[in-house]
Write a protein that holds these residues in place. Structure first.
Motif, mmCIF file in Angstrom:
data_model
loop_
_atom_site.group_PDB
_atom_site.id
_atom_site.type_symbol
_atom_site.label_atom_id
_atom_site.label_comp_id
_atom_site.label_asym_id
_atom_site.label_seq_id
_atom_site.Cartn_x
_atom_site.Cartn_y
_atom_site.Cartn_z
ATOM 1 N N LEU A 254 0.176 -5.979 -10.953
ATOM 2 C CA LEU A 254 0.885 -7.194 -10.562
ATOM 3 C C LEU A 254 0.650 -7.568 -9.109
ATOM 4 C CD1 LEU A 254 4.288 -6.558 -12.383
ATOM 5 C CD2 LEU A 254 2.265 -7.798 -13.211
ATOM 6 N N SER A 255 0.250 -6.571 -8.280
ATOM 7 C CA SER A 255 0.059 -6.850 -6.862
ATOM 8 C C SER A 255 -1.027 -5.964 -6.289
ATOM 9 C CB SER A 255 1.372 -6.615 -6.100
ATOM 10 O OG SER A 255 1.168 -6.743 -4.713
ATOM 11 N N ASP A 256 -1.782 -6.527 -5.323
ATOM 12 C CA ASP A 256 -2.743 -5.730 -4.564
ATOM 13 C C ASP A 256 -2.409 -5.820 -3.081
ATOM 14 O OD1 ASP A 256 -3.464 -8.328 -4.086
ATOM 15 O OD2 ASP A 256 -5.606 -8.036 -4.423
ATOM 16 N N SER A 257 -1.118 -5.932 -2.786
ATOM 17 C CA SER A 257 -0.656 -6.068 -1.408
ATOM 18 C C SER A 257 -1.172 -4.926 -0.537
ATOM 19 C CB SER A 257 0.880 -6.084 -1.375
ATOM 20 O OG SER A 257 1.352 -6.119 -0.058
ATOM 21 N N GLY A 258 -1.870 -5.278 0.553
ATOM 22 C CA GLY A 258 -2.377 -4.271 1.479
ATOM 23 C C GLY A 258 -3.668 -3.619 1.043
ATOM 24 N N HIS A 259 -4.240 -4.054 -0.081
ATOM 25 C CA HIS A 259 -5.483 -3.484 -0.568
ATOM 26 C C HIS A 259 -6.563 -4.561 -0.625
ATOM 27 C CE1 HIS A 259 -2.346 -0.787 -2.237
ATOM 28 N NE2 HIS A 259 -3.222 0.166 -1.956
ATOM 29 N N SER A 260 -7.781 -4.098 -0.802
ATOM 30 C CA SER A 260 -8.913 -5.027 -0.885
ATOM 31 C C SER A 260 -9.255 -5.278 -2.344
ATOM 32 C CB SER A 260 -10.117 -4.451 -0.135
ATOM 33 O OG SER A 260 -9.809 -4.259 1.232
ATOM 34 N N GLY A 261 -8.354 -5.956 -3.035
ATOM 35 C CA GLY A 261 -8.632 -6.360 -4.396
ATOM 36 C C GLY A 261 -8.279 -5.354 -5.465
ATOM 37 N N TYR A 262 -7.586 -4.284 -5.134
ATOM 38 C CA TYR A 262 -7.195 -3.339 -6.176
ATOM 39 C C TYR A 262 -5.693 -3.077 -6.112
ATOM 40 C CZ TYR A 262 -7.569 0.328 -2.553
ATOM 41 O OH TYR A 262 -7.436 1.084 -1.412
ATOM 42 N N GLY A 263 -5.134 -2.688 -7.257
ATOM 43 C CA GLY A 263 -3.700 -2.644 -7.448
ATOM 44 C C GLY A 263 -2.965 -1.598 -6.624
ATOM 45 N N ASN A 264 -1.707 -1.891 -6.341
ATOM 46 C CA ASN A 264 -0.847 -0.954 -5.630
ATOM 47 C C ASN A 264 -0.748 0.363 -6.398
ATOM 48 O OD1 ASN A 264 -0.408 -3.000 -3.846
ATOM 49 N ND2 ASN A 264 1.716 -3.407 -4.459
ATOM 50 N N GLY A 265 -0.733 1.465 -5.665
ATOM 51 C CA GLY A 265 -0.612 2.784 -6.257
ATOM 52 C C GLY A 265 -1.929 3.432 -6.617
ATOM 53 N N TRP A 266 -3.003 2.655 -6.631
ATOM 54 C CA TRP A 266 -4.315 3.173 -6.986
ATOM 55 C C TRP A 266 -5.105 3.539 -5.734
ATOM 56 C CZ3 TRP A 266 -6.106 3.723 -12.090
ATOM 57 C CH2 TRP A 266 -5.224 3.243 -13.065
ATOM 58 N N VAL A 267 -6.059 4.442 -5.892
ATOM 59 C CA VAL A 267 -6.888 4.918 -4.781
ATOM 60 C C VAL A 267 -8.346 4.675 -5.142
ATOM 61 C CG1 VAL A 267 -7.585 6.917 -3.403
ATOM 62 C CG2 VAL A 267 -5.200 6.701 -4.195
ATOM 63 N N GLN A 268 -9.116 4.091 -4.210
ATOM 64 C CA GLN A 268 -10.540 3.864 -4.464
ATOM 65 C C GLN A 268 -11.370 5.026 -3.941
ATOM 66 O OE1 GLN A 268 -12.174 0.505 -2.379
ATOM 67 N NE2 GLN A 268 -10.976 0.880 -0.533
ATOM 68 N N TRP A 269 -12.531 5.231 -4.537
ATOM 69 C CA TRP A 269 -13.425 6.300 -4.096
ATOM 70 C C TRP A 269 -14.866 5.929 -4.462
ATOM 71 C CZ3 TRP A 269 -16.612 9.168 -7.369
ATOM 72 C CH2 TRP A 269 -16.389 8.978 -8.738
ATOM 73 N N GLY A 270 -15.820 6.571 -3.818
ATOM 74 C CA GLY A 270 -17.226 6.441 -4.152
ATOM 75 C C GLY A 270 -17.882 5.198 -3.578
ATOM 76 N N THR A 271 -19.190 5.094 -3.836
ATOM 77 C CA THR A 271 -19.999 4.002 -3.292
ATOM 78 C C THR A 271 -20.629 3.137 -4.384
ATOM 79 O OG1 THR A 271 -21.955 5.450 -3.228
ATOM 80 C CG2 THR A 271 -20.568 5.360 -1.257
ATOM 81 N N GLY A 272 -20.298 3.414 -5.641
ATOM 82 C CA GLY A 272 -20.960 2.718 -6.728
ATOM 83 C C GLY A 272 -20.264 1.463 -7.211
ATOM 84 N N VAL A 273 -19.369 0.890 -6.374
ATOM 85 C CA VAL A 273 -18.655 -0.330 -6.733
ATOM 86 C C VAL A 273 -18.906 -1.369 -5.637
ATOM 87 C CG1 VAL A 273 -16.426 -1.372 -7.251
ATOM 88 C CG2 VAL A 273 -16.889 0.986 -7.947
ATOM 89 N N SER A 274 -19.353 -2.555 -6.025
ATOM 90 C CA SER A 274 -19.629 -3.599 -5.032
ATOM 91 C C SER A 274 -18.358 -4.278 -4.558
ATOM 92 C CB SER A 274 -20.591 -4.646 -5.622
ATOM 93 O OG SER A 274 -21.808 -4.058 -6.003
ATOM 94 N N SER A 275 -17.436 -4.553 -5.491
ATOM 95 C CA SER A 275 -16.199 -5.233 -5.127
ATOM 96 C C SER A 275 -15.149 -4.995 -6.195
ATOM 97 C CB SER A 275 -16.430 -6.735 -4.949
ATOM 98 O OG SER A 275 -16.834 -7.320 -6.192
ATOM 99 N N LYS A 276 -13.889 -5.277 -5.835
ATOM 100 C CA LYS A 276 -12.764 -5.135 -6.751
ATOM 101 C C LYS A 276 -11.929 -6.398 -6.675
ATOM 102 C CE LYS A 276 -12.770 -0.339 -5.252
ATOM 103 N NZ LYS A 276 -13.627 -0.694 -4.081
ATOM 104 N N SER A 277 -11.339 -6.770 -7.799
ATOM 105 C CA SER A 277 -10.490 -7.954 -7.835
ATOM 106 C C SER A 277 -9.543 -7.847 -9.020
ATOM 107 C CB SER A 277 -11.327 -9.226 -7.944
ATOM 108 O OG SER A 277 -12.124 -9.203 -9.119
#
Length: 410
Positions: A254-277
């Motif tokens: 429902l929200s990606d507040s404070g993140h670069s296109g990914y949802g609250n509570g989730w953690v990004q990792w790795g280099t194999g993703v160009s972008s998130k939305s």
């Protein structure tokens, strides 16, 4: 030897041995243990997208059959190895299926391709097939038999003999059949009708994506083919879902507040993703999308870490919906357990794993028994390591992680 099958019948003699206390106990235990779904025991034909692929299928006849029937078939495990005979499937993959956390209630035994070199091999394979039928029925799992597709080599005659014998066995025992022969066969020759479209290039044994689609469509069209399936429903995440271990509706994106296109509570990792939305579809469902542009290598994704609410032995389930832009995308979805930063267990499930679970509309499920020493249970979606030739994406929605043991559902 008496085998407990349907109505306690011996599958070799047809003798009705009676419904004994042992049979009732087996049936009760199996009803609890098997949540439903279709398992696959196979050689390469029903295991891989391509004959030389090392990635398990996400789009094979059994996945496409789900599309044709609309969420009626849940794939509860693909257990197969290219080149395996039925004897090898019996010895290696049948025990794996029986030991699985998410054991299916019906299993298609899709072998025989590698037993068709001569009569002796077919006889040995047929014996292995009947043994697997007996074992599955003894465990209250419904066997489904397989009529092999036609082929363009010298073994075609053996395919015809094999299929005739399997069809007779299915009628004798009252079993369902997946017919991979009829939709691909020529009415005039009995061989392959359209090798250029229905089989992989330069290969007259392994059906192509078009061939698999024809197998799925043909079997889906047969009246009553799926009437005996009884798959367990999958409860996706919903607003204010008290059963999920995820906080604040974070599986609904429902929200990606404070993140670069990914949802609250989730953690990004790795280099194999160009972008998130986060994108919203026409029905109002919000999807967490990960895009990988053409030429980008590497792997990466999103993780959701849970550190409370479980103990060793608990059965954890992650469910959700997936959507993938292109066949080229190689991805994994599932649940894992960590001790600190060390991976100590992976769950059964995920469309890129051996035990892929995929519904027609992308509903997926994976399960994990929490091992001793686990401090984190993690749900995740990732791009595996591959380099696409065109832009692609994978997206997820309505994710829930539940402790089935705590909910009394294990």
């Amino acid at each position: 030897m008496t085998n407990f099958g349907l109505l306690g019948a011996d599958t070799k003699t047809g003798e009705i041995t009676g419904v004994t206390a042992e049979w009732i106990a087996k049936q009760t235990a199996a009803a609890i243990a098997a949540p439903g779904g279709l398992g696959i025991l196979s050689d390469s034909i029903s295991t891989y997208d391509q004959a030389t692929s090392t990635t398990k299928v996400t789009r094979n006849w059994h996945g496409l059959l789900s599309v044709a029937k609309g969420r009626r078939v849940l794939r509860s495990g693909v257990y197969g190895t290219g080149g395996f005979t039925l004897e090898q499937i019996r010895d290696t993959h049948l025990p794996q299926l029986l030991a699985a956390t998410d054991r299916p209630s019906a299993v298609a035994i899709c072998g025989g391709t590698n037993n068709m070199s001569n009569d002796a091999s077919m006889a040995s394979g047929y014996a292995a097939l009947t043994e697997m039928i007996d074992t599955l029925r003894a465990n209250l799992i419904r066997p489904i038999l397989w009529l092999a597709p036609p082929r363009g080599d010298a073994a075609l005659g053996n395919v015809l003999k094999w299929n005739a014998r399997v069809a007779f066995l299915a009628r004798k025992l009252g079993l369902q059949v997946v017919d991979a022969y009829t939709p691909l066969a020529s009415l005039t020759t009995g061989g392959i009708a359209n090798a250029s479209t229905d089989y992989q290039a330069g290969d007259t044994v392994h059906p192509s994506a078009v061939g698999h689609a024809k197998i799925a469509a043909y079997n889906a069209s047969l009246p009553g083919w799926l009437e005996r399936f009884n798959d367990a429903p999958v409860q996706l995440a919903y607003p204010a879902d008290a059963s999920t271990m995820m906080a604040n509706n974070e599986g609904l994106f429902l929200s990606d507040s404070g993140h670069s296109g990914y949802g609250n509570g989730w953690v990004q990792w790795g280099t194999g993703v160009s972008s998130k939305s986060i994108v919203t579809d026409a029905s109002g469902v919000r999807w967490q999308r990960m895009t990988k542009l053409a030429g980008l290598a590497g792997q990466g994704g999103l993780q959701y870490n849970i550190s409370t609410g479980f103990t060793p032995g608990d059965l954890i389930e992650i469910v959700g919906r997936l959507n993938v832009a292109t066949v080229e995308a190689i991805y994994s979805f599932g649940v894992t357990a960590y001790s600190g930063s060390t991976l100590i267990a992976s769950g059964t499930g995920g469309p890129a794993g051996m035990q892929g679970l995929v519904y027609a509309d992308g509903v997926v499920r994976a399960r994990l028994v929490v091992p001793a020493g686990a401090t984190i249970v993690r749900g995740e979606l990732q791009f595996n390591s591959f380099t696409p030739t065109a832009d692609t994406y994978v997206e997820m929605a309505q994710i829930a992680v539940r402790n089935l043991t705590a909910l009394g559902l294990s």
